[in-house]
Design an enzyme around this catalytic site. Structure first.
Site, PDB file in Angstrom:
ATOM      1  N   TYR A 148     -24.411 -16.594 -88.198  1.00 21.96           N
ATOM      2  CA  TYR A 148     -25.498 -15.609 -88.262  1.00 21.96           C
ATOM      3  C   TYR A 148     -25.255 -14.717 -89.463  1.00 21.96           C
ATOM      4  O   TYR A 148     -24.161 -14.164 -89.618  1.00 21.96           O
ATOM      5  CB  TYR A 148     -25.527 -14.775 -86.975  1.00 21.96           C
ATOM      6  CG  TYR A 148     -26.590 -13.701 -86.957  1.00 21.96           C
ATOM      7  CD1 TYR A 148     -27.939 -14.036 -86.848  1.00 21.96           C
ATOM      8  CD2 TYR A 148     -26.248 -12.354 -87.030  1.00 21.96           C
ATOM      9  CE1 TYR A 148     -28.920 -13.050 -86.831  1.00 21.96           C
ATOM     10  CE2 TYR A 148     -27.225 -11.358 -87.012  1.00 21.96           C
ATOM     11  CZ  TYR A 148     -28.552 -11.716 -86.908  1.00 21.96           C
ATOM     12  OH  TYR A 148     -29.523 -10.737 -86.887  1.00 21.96           O
ATOM     13  N   ASP A 241     -19.637 -14.404 -95.891  1.00 25.88           N
ATOM     14  CA  ASP A 241     -20.206 -13.301 -95.134  1.00 25.88           C
ATOM     15  C   ASP A 241     -19.066 -12.659 -94.354  1.00 25.88           C
ATOM     16  O   ASP A 241     -18.635 -13.166 -93.321  1.00 25.88           O
ATOM     17  CB  ASP A 241     -21.298 -13.841 -94.203  1.00 25.88           C
ATOM     18  CG  ASP A 241     -21.907 -12.744 -93.327  1.00 25.88           C
ATOM     19  OD1 ASP A 241     -21.306 -11.653 -93.233  1.00 25.88           O
ATOM     20  OD2 ASP A 241     -22.970 -13.001 -92.738  1.00 25.88           O
ATOM     21  N   LYS A 269     -20.723  -3.285 -91.643  1.00 24.75           N
ATOM     22  CA  LYS A 269     -19.937  -2.758 -90.510  1.00 24.75           C
ATOM     23  C   LYS A 269     -18.882  -1.736 -90.937  1.00 24.75           C
ATOM     24  O   LYS A 269     -19.222  -0.577 -91.122  1.00 24.75           O
ATOM     25  CB  LYS A 269     -19.274  -3.917 -89.751  1.00 24.75           C
ATOM     26  CG  LYS A 269     -20.236  -5.069 -89.420  1.00 24.75           C
ATOM     27  CD  LYS A 269     -20.801  -5.019 -88.054  1.00 24.75           C
ATOM     28  CE  LYS A 269     -21.531  -6.300 -87.694  1.00 24.75           C
ATOM     29  NZ  LYS A 269     -22.473  -6.162 -86.599  1.00 24.75           N
TER      30      LYS A 269
END
Ligand code: HOZ
Length: 429
Positions: A148, A241, A269
């Site tokens: 994702y 990622d 994050k």
């Protein structure tokens, strides 16, 4: 730990939320449909604990899905944000903090010489792809089933996280033209990767180096090297990622632990410390294609927002070598406690972990790809989550997500967690 039996205020808020927010939430992963219950509305949090609107207190293993590596409301991070807010919340003009944060990121991650900040991981992925396409003059992308990378149109097919949880294989509203350029292969399937490269000219291969959106499924030995090699041999870029893993699993992310340097890295994050911030970065020659240095356009009103930068910079500065050793030890104690508890109750569970991340899979053997993650006993995971919540432990409410232990999780929190885990496994067995 006592958890009151009432959820009346959460229930009331959920009823109101359903009238005004689709599904009652602002991001699907916050719903708890997959574990057969309604979401819990949070009032406040401190350290490793969250308190809901009914006054129930939980040891939190979601920690905002990753940014809160120091736990909730860390005093130094709060102070930095408050001080920044007093100087102004947003300027739409450059600030010193952005330069400091870019330097701090580059110091920790040598493959990243230059950084462009965005407000979300989705934007950062989307922009990294645009840059890769511009740099290579190609359009096709290779991604992995169960990965994702945010809700980018072209990357939503066979995606993990909330799509996997909700069983949405490909989102309506995404034009075929967007997904046409994406080739999907199984994670850890080296032959499929080689075949895909033989059949296509890719702009980039995009991978979470430690995929954590189908649950945590680390690469098999040599798989990341193979991606690097295939990209180099075939004129494609390698994009990692590291939104989840960056600055969490090690000072320099999973690329440092695995010794594989990508061309571009997507971050988020931890670099926002709990406020909206993300970034993409890489070698100078590539990044100087970005406007206004170059002609690849990408922008954002709140990119490099001073509050988010203050939170991110303070978060990173608190992450020294002892902190990473401690986070690794906390994670390992939790992972081995979970394994032991499952073993002593005869529950078929396997736990994948890396420092700062783990997933409890309800399967005899740990999955090595999305098919393996799908084959787990999701009903058992749901029952486990419900049993934990009833005992004051808040796990990610989906088998396809990772747990996020933080530096605020003390041995007392681990003891409380493992008491609840043992009781939950006893109930399941
Ligand atoms: N990336 C987060 C965990 N898979 C989810 C964030 C969200 O979708 O709200």
């Amino acid at each position: 730990m006592s958890v009151s039996l009432t959820d009346a205020k959460s229930a009331e808020l959920y009823a109101r939320a359903l009238q005004r927010l689709p599904g009652g939430v602002n991001s699907p992963v916050r719903a708890m449909q997959a574990i057969g219950r309604d979401p819990i509305f949070i009032d406040r949090a401190d350290g490793a604990e969250i308190v809901d609107v009914d006054g129930n207190r939980y040891v939190d293993y979601v920690c905002s899905w990753g940014p809160l590596i120091h736990g909730h409301a860390h005093p130094e991070i709060v102070a930095a944000v408050v001080a920044a807010a007093h100087r102004g919340t947003s300027f739409g003009a450059p600030t010193a903090g952005e330069v400091d944060l870019a330097e701090e990121i580059a110091r920790r991650m040598p493959s990243v010489e230059m950084v462009r900040m965005t407000s979300s991981g989705t934007e950062a992925s989307m922009s990294a792809i645009r840059l890769a396409r511009a740099a290579t003059g190609r359009t096709k992308l290779l991604k992995f089933a169960g990965a994702y990378h945010g809700h980018v149109d072209g990357l939503l097919a066979e995606a993990g996280s909330g799509l996997a949880t909700a069983g949405i294989p490909a989102s309506p509203g995404v034009p075929e033209s967007a997904t046409h350029e994406t080739v999907i292969v199984g994670w850890n399937d080296g032959e499929a990767v080689a075949q895909a490269f033989a059949d296509n000219e890719f702009a980039a291969v995009l991978a979470e180096p430690y995929p954590a959106n189908m649950g945590l499924v680390p690469p098999v030995e040599g798989f990341l090297d193979l991606l690097r090699h295939q990209a180099d041999e075939n004129g494609a870029l390698l994009i990692f990622d590291e939104v989840i893993t960056g600055f969490r699993v090690a000072e320099g992310g999973a690329q440092e632990r695995e010794g594989v340097a990508p061309d571009l890295t997507v971050m988020g994050k931890v670099i926002g410390g709990g406020l909206p911030a993300a970034a993409y970065g890489g070698k100078r020659a590539l990044m100087e294609r970005i406007a206004p240095a170059g002609d690849v356009y990408q922008a954002g009103t709140l990119s490099g927002n001073p509050l988010a930068v203050a939170a991110g910079l303070t978060t990173l500065r608190l992450l020294d070598e002892p902190a990473y050793l401690r986070l690794g030890a906390i994670t390992e104690a939790l992972a081995s406690g979970l394994r032991d508890a499952a073993g002593s109750h005869g529950v078929a569970v396997s736990v994948n972990s890396v420092p700062g991340l783990l997933t409890v899979f309800f399967a005899e053997t740990a999955p090595r790809d999305y098919a393996g993650a799908r084959a787990c006993d999701h009903e058992a995971y749901a029952a486990f989550c419900r049993a934990l919540l009833a005992r004051g432990v808040y796990p990610p409410p989906s088998q396809y997500e990772a747990w996020f232990p933080s530096l605020a999780h003390t041995s007392a929190h681990l003891d409380r967690t493992l008491d609840a885990v043992n009781a939950a496994f006893a109930e399941l067995a």
